[in-house]
Write a protein that holds these residues in place. Structure first.
Motif, short mmCIF file in Angstrom:
data_model
loop_
_atom_site.label_atom_id
_atom_site.label_comp_id
_atom_site.label_asym_id
_atom_site.label_seq_id
_atom_site.Cartn_x
_atom_site.Cartn_y
_atom_site.Cartn_z
N LEU A 162 19.47 -4.09 48.83
CA LEU A 162 18.88 -2.92 48.18
C LEU A 162 17.40 -2.94 48.54
CD1 LEU A 162 18.68 -0.56 46.09
CD2 LEU A 162 18.29 -2.32 44.35
N VAL A 163 16.93 -1.85 49.11
CA VAL A 163 15.50 -1.73 49.40
C VAL A 163 14.98 -0.57 48.57
CG1 VAL A 163 13.75 -1.42 51.16
CG2 VAL A 163 15.90 -2.58 51.74
N ILE A 164 13.94 -0.87 47.80
CA ILE A 164 13.47 0.14 46.85
C ILE A 164 11.95 0.22 46.88
CG2 ILE A 164 13.66 -1.57 44.98
CD1 ILE A 164 14.42 0.75 43.11
N GLY A 165 11.44 1.43 46.82
CA GLY A 165 9.99 1.62 46.82
C GLY A 165 9.65 2.98 46.25
N VAL A 166 8.35 3.29 46.23
CA VAL A 166 7.93 4.57 45.64
C VAL A 166 6.97 5.32 46.56
CG1 VAL A 166 8.22 3.74 43.27
CG2 VAL A 166 6.00 3.58 44.37
N GLU A 167 7.04 6.62 46.45
CA GLU A 167 6.27 7.51 47.34
C GLU A 167 4.77 7.37 47.15
OE1 GLU A 167 7.60 11.47 46.54
OE2 GLU A 167 9.61 11.06 47.30
N GLY A 173 2.50 4.48 41.56
CA GLY A 173 2.07 3.74 42.73
C GLY A 173 2.82 2.42 42.88
N HIS A 174 2.14 1.46 43.50
CA HIS A 174 2.77 0.17 43.76
C HIS A 174 3.28 -0.48 42.48
CE1 HIS A 174 3.59 -3.56 45.81
NE2 HIS A 174 2.79 -4.23 45.02
N ASP A 175 2.55 -0.33 41.39
CA ASP A 175 2.93 -0.96 40.12
C ASP A 175 4.17 -0.34 39.47
OD1 ASP A 175 1.19 -3.02 39.88
OD2 ASP A 175 -0.03 -2.15 38.29
N ALA A 176 4.72 0.69 40.05
CA ALA A 176 5.86 1.37 39.41
C ALA A 176 6.97 0.38 39.07
CB ALA A 176 6.38 2.48 40.31
N PHE A 177 7.15 -0.64 39.91
CA PHE A 177 8.26 -1.58 39.62
C PHE A 177 8.04 -2.35 38.32
CE2 PHE A 177 6.90 -5.96 40.66
CZ PHE A 177 5.74 -5.76 41.39
N ASP A 192 7.75 1.74 35.71
CA ASP A 192 8.84 2.72 35.68
C ASP A 192 10.16 1.96 35.71
OD1 ASP A 192 10.33 4.97 35.71
OD2 ASP A 192 9.72 5.65 37.70
N THR A 193 10.32 1.08 34.70
CA THR A 193 11.46 0.17 34.73
C THR A 193 12.77 0.91 34.45
OG1 THR A 193 10.83 -0.41 32.48
CG2 THR A 193 10.23 -1.95 34.22
N GLY A 194 12.68 2.09 33.89
CA GLY A 194 13.90 2.88 33.70
C GLY A 194 14.56 3.18 35.04
N ARG A 195 13.78 3.72 35.95
CA ARG A 195 14.37 4.07 37.24
C ARG A 195 14.63 2.86 38.12
NH1 ARG A 195 11.63 9.60 39.28
NH2 ARG A 195 9.80 8.92 38.13
N PHE A 196 13.70 1.90 38.09
CA PHE A 196 13.95 0.68 38.86
C PHE A 196 15.17 -0.06 38.31
CE2 PHE A 196 10.89 -0.24 42.20
CZ PHE A 196 10.01 0.80 42.04
N GLY A 197 15.26 -0.11 36.99
CA GLY A 197 16.38 -0.79 36.36
C GLY A 197 17.71 -0.14 36.74
N ALA A 198 17.73 1.18 36.75
CA ALA A 198 18.97 1.89 37.08
C ALA A 198 19.41 1.54 38.50
CB ALA A 198 18.75 3.39 36.94
N ALA A 199 18.48 1.57 39.43
CA ALA A 199 18.83 1.30 40.83
C ALA A 199 19.25 -0.15 41.02
CB ALA A 199 17.64 1.64 41.73
N ILE A 200 18.48 -1.06 40.42
CA ILE A 200 18.79 -2.48 40.59
C ILE A 200 20.09 -2.82 39.86
CG2 ILE A 200 17.98 -4.83 40.05
CD1 ILE A 200 15.08 -3.72 40.45
N GLY A 201 20.28 -2.26 38.67
CA GLY A 201 21.50 -2.51 37.89
C GLY A 201 22.75 -2.06 38.64
N GLN A 202 22.65 -0.87 39.21
CA GLN A 202 23.80 -0.34 39.95
C GLN A 202 24.15 -1.26 41.12
OE1 GLN A 202 23.08 3.68 41.13
NE2 GLN A 202 25.26 4.13 41.49
N PHE A 203 23.12 -1.71 41.80
CA PHE A 203 23.34 -2.60 42.95
C PHE A 203 23.92 -3.93 42.51
CE2 PHE A 203 21.88 -5.94 45.86
CZ PHE A 203 22.34 -5.46 47.08
N MET A 204 23.36 -4.50 41.45
CA MET A 204 23.82 -5.81 40.99
C MET A 204 25.24 -5.73 40.42
SD MET A 204 21.46 -7.96 41.83
CE MET A 204 22.11 -9.41 41.00
N ASP A 205 25.51 -4.65 39.72
CA ASP A 205 26.84 -4.50 39.12
C ASP A 205 27.92 -4.42 40.19
OD1 ASP A 205 25.66 -4.57 36.68
OD2 ASP A 205 25.85 -2.43 36.26
N ALA A 206 27.54 -3.88 41.34
CA ALA A 206 28.52 -3.72 42.42
C ALA A 206 28.69 -5.00 43.24
CB ALA A 206 28.10 -2.57 43.33
N SER A 207 27.97 -6.05 42.86
CA SER A 207 28.04 -7.30 43.62
C SER A 207 29.31 -8.08 43.26
CB SER A 207 26.82 -8.17 43.31
OG SER A 207 25.65 -7.56 43.82
#
Lengths: 371, 371
Positions: free
Chosen positions: A310-315, A349-353, A356-371
């Protein structure tokens, strides 16, 4: 509140990438959850430049961690399923060996005698830590910001060490804008007469240099967009202003002051210099053997033998621009890793991780759950 | 090489916006071309924070000026047609009165006793200069960067003073990101022990603070995009490196060093502080009388009675983002000014107006030729 840190002594001598070695060096880490019998549910987290190993509260230390919303029971990195390890980077000052810790040869702090630190040394220390805990292969290696580079450095040295990789707001090699910012942060510290070639103490401390370095960090960690909405041109109340013709007058200045105050004495200046320079040095292209960096990065990624990523970043990240994560995701896909790319429009910005833990959490959770 | 500067003494006392006054203050300026009999071909240029009045070479001083490619015979601002005046800002150190010039009341440099400087004071000085040269109304008022804010400040005070306005890489009010950067630049100077509350001399000069301020300036004046293409991760040859464990190693660091070296002793630190703070303070919304800033800015623009305007900026500018110029152009149009908006994709960031003179020249030339 008790201290939840545990300590792992690295194999001694611990040989550093750029020369030099450490004797009886140690890594501070914390854990959550339980390693299963198959020892295949371990998730190792490598942090950004300044955080400690305290990613989340736990039974021993219930103070909130730096990724409290992401790591825990029922959270994105679910500690009911995963055995989670977060390590303090080698070279840091939060329990691991670094320029602020004692050089066993002299009984004095290492200071600038600490050997050159590379992020590969940080990453390799994570590998040794996992091995020391009886883990042959990680379920996932998670790296945030600087820790994302350390994670790539780890995987470049240890093919197959992780089944999955979560790469958060990072890059395989720093671009010159990021180098320029970090170089200037280091220079602000070095130009402070109290830095004194690394020989400061509490009474003679490079407070001014650290203050500038931290503020410059905060400016580049956040985003202009967020600040326009959050601070605009709001002025401080007259009572809040300093009695100084050039003192803080706008809320944005007071915000920077507060950030700097919390940081300058909480992080060791020499450790900061070492980790910052290591971030500039890191270049995954060194591990690919091709004459052009783009091909070399792809080659290096191919050799990691990752199953999923999973590669995740912000605009709005100006330090590790989203294009770098997008390219990293494409390269991983090209080299056969099943890769999810998530580009968020978080304004922080860079600190979003960290925010903005709601959106980061959703993306990371989805990825981890599928492991 | 002779000095082409001329000097205009401002009406005395010259009352400053925020209180205080100057006696026998002067403005340094240079001119090109000839004022016609109708006195209606004058173009006044207000500069960015650091340039002098020497925008272009002329018969007396043939050294290249800071806008050499834009101002001259047959160029975008054609000196065969226009009588061009470029002024050094009030508060600067390039011939105009400012914190580095002599306070007539004491015979010593003003230093921090110079009254608070607002960009409206800079703009109003330009109005007085034009009047002193016998010009009732400008054909065009051109303002670049900080000078663009000074120009808006001038027009806000003197409706109808210019038929046309050329607004280059600027904004009607600074956003918090720009304020944060400038605040940190000022802090770097103020934290330098040699600044000494403004009482430095050549032997005790805030070199370190100015060095950081300038490098931070260059980082925000250019763009990450340009640097990625230009410097990438190119390293200095070993022979070019400093003998310092944290010294410059990448070309981008050496580039910043060179910029800082050229600047630190060439611009007075106190003048820098005054002009920088004035840039934060400036807010065109003060002149519009509406409760919300957006409406106030529009009101203020409507009152300027401009016939035509060119608003120009670049996508890679992080200090004065293109959205601000786009908004300014829309507001000018809404209020009845015949407005051309040009948004360029120059990679050079804020500094593009000094570097990408081909494209800036084309846009400005087309606008000026149609006058």
């Amino acid at each position: 509140m008790a201290d939840a840190r545990q300590y792992f002594t690295l194999p001694s001598p611990y040989r550093m990438k750029r020369g030099g070695e450490l004797l009886d060096a140690r890594i501070a880490y914390e854990t959550w959850g339980t390693l299963n019998a198959a020892r295949d549910n371990a998730v190792l987290i490598m942090t950004g430049l300044s955080p400690s190993a305290h990613a989340a509260s736990n039974a021993i230390d219930d103070s909130p961690g730096w990724w409290e919303d992401i790591v825990g029971a029922g959270k994105a990195i679910d500690t009911r399923r995963w055995f989670v390890i977060c390590m303090n980077s080698l070279g840091s000052c939060k329990g691991s060996s670094g320029p602020a810790s004692i050089n066993p040869a002299t009984g004095e702090p290492w200071r600038l005698d600490f050997p050159d630190l590379a992020l590969e040394d940080v990453g390799h220390a994570g590998y040794e830590l996992a091995r020391g805990l009886g883990i042959e292969r990680l379920a996932a290696l998670v790296g945030c910001s600087m820790g994302g580079m350390a994670a790539l450095g780890c995987l470049a040295q240890h093919a197959g060490f992780a089944r999955a990789h979560v790469s958060v707001c990072t890059a395989p090699r720093a671009q010159p804008f990021a180098i320029a910012i970090r170089s200037l942060q280091r220079e602000a510290i070095r130009l402070d007469p109290n830095w004194n070639e690394g020989r400061y103490d509490d009474a003679h401390y490079p407070e001014a240099g650290m203050n500038i370095a931290r503020k410059l960090g905060v400016i580049t960690y956040r985003s202009a967009l967020e600040w326009s909405g959050r601070f605009g041109r709001i002025r401080l109340d007259p009572g809040q202003r300093e009695d100084d013709p050039f003192g803080a007058e706008f809320e944005i200045e007071s915000y920077l002051n507060a950030h700097a105050r919390r940081f300058t004495r909480a992080f060791d200046p020499n450790c900061y210099l070492y980790l910052s320079r290591a971030s500039d040095w890191f270049d995954l292209a060194e591990y690919g053997g091709a004459p052009d960096p783009a091909t070399s990065v792809r080659n290096a990624l191919a050799r990691m033998k990752l199953e999923r990523a999973l590669v995740i970043g912000v605009e709005t990240d100006i330090l590790f621009p989203l294009e770098q994560q997008q390219q990293l995701a494409e390269d991983l896909r090209t080299t056969g890793t099943d890769t999810t790319f998530v580009g968020l429009d978080s304004p922080q910005g860079h600190d979003a991780f960290l925010v903005d833990t709601g959106r980061f959490g959703a993306a990371i959770g989805q990825f981890m759950d599928a492991s």
